[in-house]
Design a protein around this motif. Structure first.
Motif, PDB file in Angstrom:
ATOM      1  N   GLY A  16       0.559  -1.582   2.521  1.00  0.00           N
ATOM      2  CA  GLY A  16      -0.568  -0.884   3.115  1.00  0.00           C
ATOM      3  C   GLY A  16      -1.438  -1.910   3.812  1.00  0.00           C
ATOM      4  N   ARG A  50       1.006   5.592   4.997  1.00  0.00           N
ATOM      5  CA  ARG A  50       0.296   6.132   6.152  1.00  0.00           C
ATOM      6  C   ARG A  50      -1.188   5.771   6.150  1.00  0.00           C
ATOM      7  NH1 ARG A  50      -2.769  10.589   7.354  1.00  0.00           N
ATOM      8  NH2 ARG A  50      -2.542  11.438   9.479  1.00  0.00           N
ATOM      9  N   THR A  51      -1.832   5.887   4.990  1.00  0.00           N
ATOM     10  CA  THR A  51      -3.272   5.682   4.923  1.00  0.00           C
ATOM     11  C   THR A  51      -3.618   4.227   5.209  1.00  0.00           C
ATOM     12  OG1 THR A  51      -3.448   7.463   3.302  1.00  0.00           O
ATOM     13  CG2 THR A  51      -5.311   5.946   3.460  1.00  0.00           C
ATOM     14  N   GLN A  52      -4.666   4.035   5.992  1.00  0.00           N
ATOM     15  CA  GLN A  52      -5.101   2.687   6.361  1.00  0.00           C
ATOM     16  C   GLN A  52      -6.613   2.602   6.282  1.00  0.00           C
ATOM     17  OE1 GLN A  52      -3.965   1.481  10.336  1.00  0.00           O
ATOM     18  NE2 GLN A  52      -5.575  -0.048  10.449  1.00  0.00           N
ATOM     19  N   VAL A  53      -7.116   1.458   5.866  1.00  0.00           N
ATOM     20  CA  VAL A  53      -8.553   1.202   5.856  1.00  0.00           C
ATOM     21  C   VAL A  53      -8.868   0.317   7.051  1.00  0.00           C
ATOM     22  CG1 VAL A  53     -10.484   0.178   4.618  1.00  0.00           C
ATOM     23  CG2 VAL A  53      -8.710   1.422   3.359  1.00  0.00           C
ATOM     24  N   HIS A 108     -17.126   6.478   3.221  1.00  0.00           N
ATOM     25  CA  HIS A 108     -15.752   7.009   3.244  1.00  0.00           C
ATOM     26  C   HIS A 108     -14.703   5.941   2.961  1.00  0.00           C
ATOM     27  CE1 HIS A 108     -16.239   5.133   7.160  1.00  0.00           C
ATOM     28  NE2 HIS A 108     -14.927   5.176   7.325  1.00  0.00           N
ATOM     29  N   GLN A 109     -15.078   4.672   3.011  1.00  0.00           N
ATOM     30  CA  GLN A 109     -14.076   3.612   2.944  1.00  0.00           C
ATOM     31  C   GLN A 109     -13.440   3.471   1.557  1.00  0.00           C
ATOM     32  OE1 GLN A 109     -12.860   2.579   5.533  1.00  0.00           O
ATOM     33  NE2 GLN A 109     -14.294   1.805   7.067  1.00  0.00           N
ATOM     34  N   THR A 113     -10.919   6.183   0.813  1.00  0.00           N
ATOM     35  CA  THR A 113      -9.722   5.940   1.633  1.00  0.00           C
ATOM     36  C   THR A 113      -8.887   4.818   1.045  1.00  0.00           C
ATOM     37  OG1 THR A 113     -10.912   6.655   3.620  1.00  0.00           O
ATOM     38  CG2 THR A 113      -8.894   5.381   3.954  1.00  0.00           C
ATOM     39  N   GLU A 167      -7.034   6.043  -2.010  1.00  0.00           N
ATOM     40  CA  GLU A 167      -5.882   6.852  -1.584  1.00  0.00           C
ATOM     41  C   GLU A 167      -4.733   5.961  -1.148  1.00  0.00           C
ATOM     42  OE1 GLU A 167      -4.755  10.330   1.710  1.00  0.00           O
ATOM     43  OE2 GLU A 167      -6.820   9.609   1.501  1.00  0.00           O
ATOM     44  N   MET A 168      -5.037   4.917  -0.370  1.00  0.00           N
ATOM     45  CA  MET A 168      -3.997   4.010   0.094  1.00  0.00           C
ATOM     46  C   MET A 168      -3.343   3.271  -1.072  1.00  0.00           C
ATOM     47  SD  MET A 168      -4.245   0.748   2.682  1.00  0.00           S
ATOM     48  CE  MET A 168      -4.672  -0.361   1.343  1.00  0.00           C
ATOM     49  N   GLU A 189      -0.914   5.463  -2.834  1.00  0.00           N
ATOM     50  CA  GLU A 189       0.333   5.587  -2.078  1.00  0.00           C
ATOM     51  C   GLU A 189       1.209   4.356  -2.277  1.00  0.00           C
ATOM     52  OE1 GLU A 189      -0.775   6.316   1.959  1.00  0.00           O
ATOM     53  OE2 GLU A 189      -1.632   8.286   1.533  1.00  0.00           O
TER      54      GLU A 189
END
Length: 206
Positions: free
Chosen positions: A115, A144-147, A171-172, A175, A178-179, A182
């Motif tokens: 990630g 998929r998720t990216q910071v 929001h960071q 996120t 979540e990453m 994953e």
């Protein structure tokens, strides 16, 4: 237990990347999989490995490492199941030091997960575009998720020669969590492939 490396992708003195990586490590320490003892995250700093510009005489795909610094780097990367690459963006790309470190190895990256946490004036997203292509070639599954951290809104910078303080938007952190989830999930899912590869390499060829 799943072991994930948080790789500091810049070797520049006073790098903001180290500040971002520390934030990633702090948030990772609160992840439910970590508190449950199912995963661990460790910061890996390229500076600590002192890699020169790629100096191996044989392509990395053959794993015929001749230099002590390569062997040390290979052993470190081989010990992890997945990676969080923390990278700035230099001239529309990731730092040369990070790409160089990646290119030293091949099999040690295979069948793992990555990630990305990026930062910069454009939040580093263009650097990650290139890293995703490189990781795919190395058989690394990109989540998929990216910071993406903006130099304008996610850091407090009073002197451009200093790294400043990280001040991520609300929001960071969700996120990032979540990453990380994953990465952990995919690292677990790819373990049978890593185990199969390790067994096949252990069997001598007649």
């Amino acid at each position: 237990m799943v072991r994930i490396a948080i790789i500091i992708g810049s070797t520049r003195p006073q790098r903001r990347t180290a500040v971002a990586a520390q934030w990633v490590g702090d948030v990772a320490g609160r992840h439910p999989a970590v508190t449950a003892g199912e995963a661990t995250f460790e910061i890996v700093d390229l500076v600590d490995y002192g890699l020169p510009v790629l100096d191996e005489p044989t392509p990395a795909m053959f794993a015929d490492y001749r230099n002590a610094h390569t062997t040390r780097w290979a052993q470190a990367i081989d010990s992890f199941d997945g990676f969080v690459f923390v990278t700035p963006e230099y001239n529309h790309a990731p730092p040369a030091a990070l790409k160089n470190a990646i290119d030293f190895l091949f099999a040690e990256w295979n069948n793992k997960t990555a990630g990305f946490v990026s930062h910069g004036v454009h939040a580093g997203v263009r650097a990650v575009e290139q890293l995703r292509l490189t990781m795919t070639e190395l058989q690394v599954a990109n989540v998929r998720t990216q910071v993406a951290l903006s130099a304008f809104t996610d850091f407090e910078i009073t002197d451009p020669t200093e790294p400043g303080l990280i001040a991520p938007g609300d929001h960071q952190e969700p996120t990032l969590i979540e990453m990380l989830s994953e990465i952990i999930t995919w690292s677990r899912a790819l373990k049978p492939l890593r185990d199969t590869t390790a067994r096949s390499e252990a069997v001598p060829v007649a």
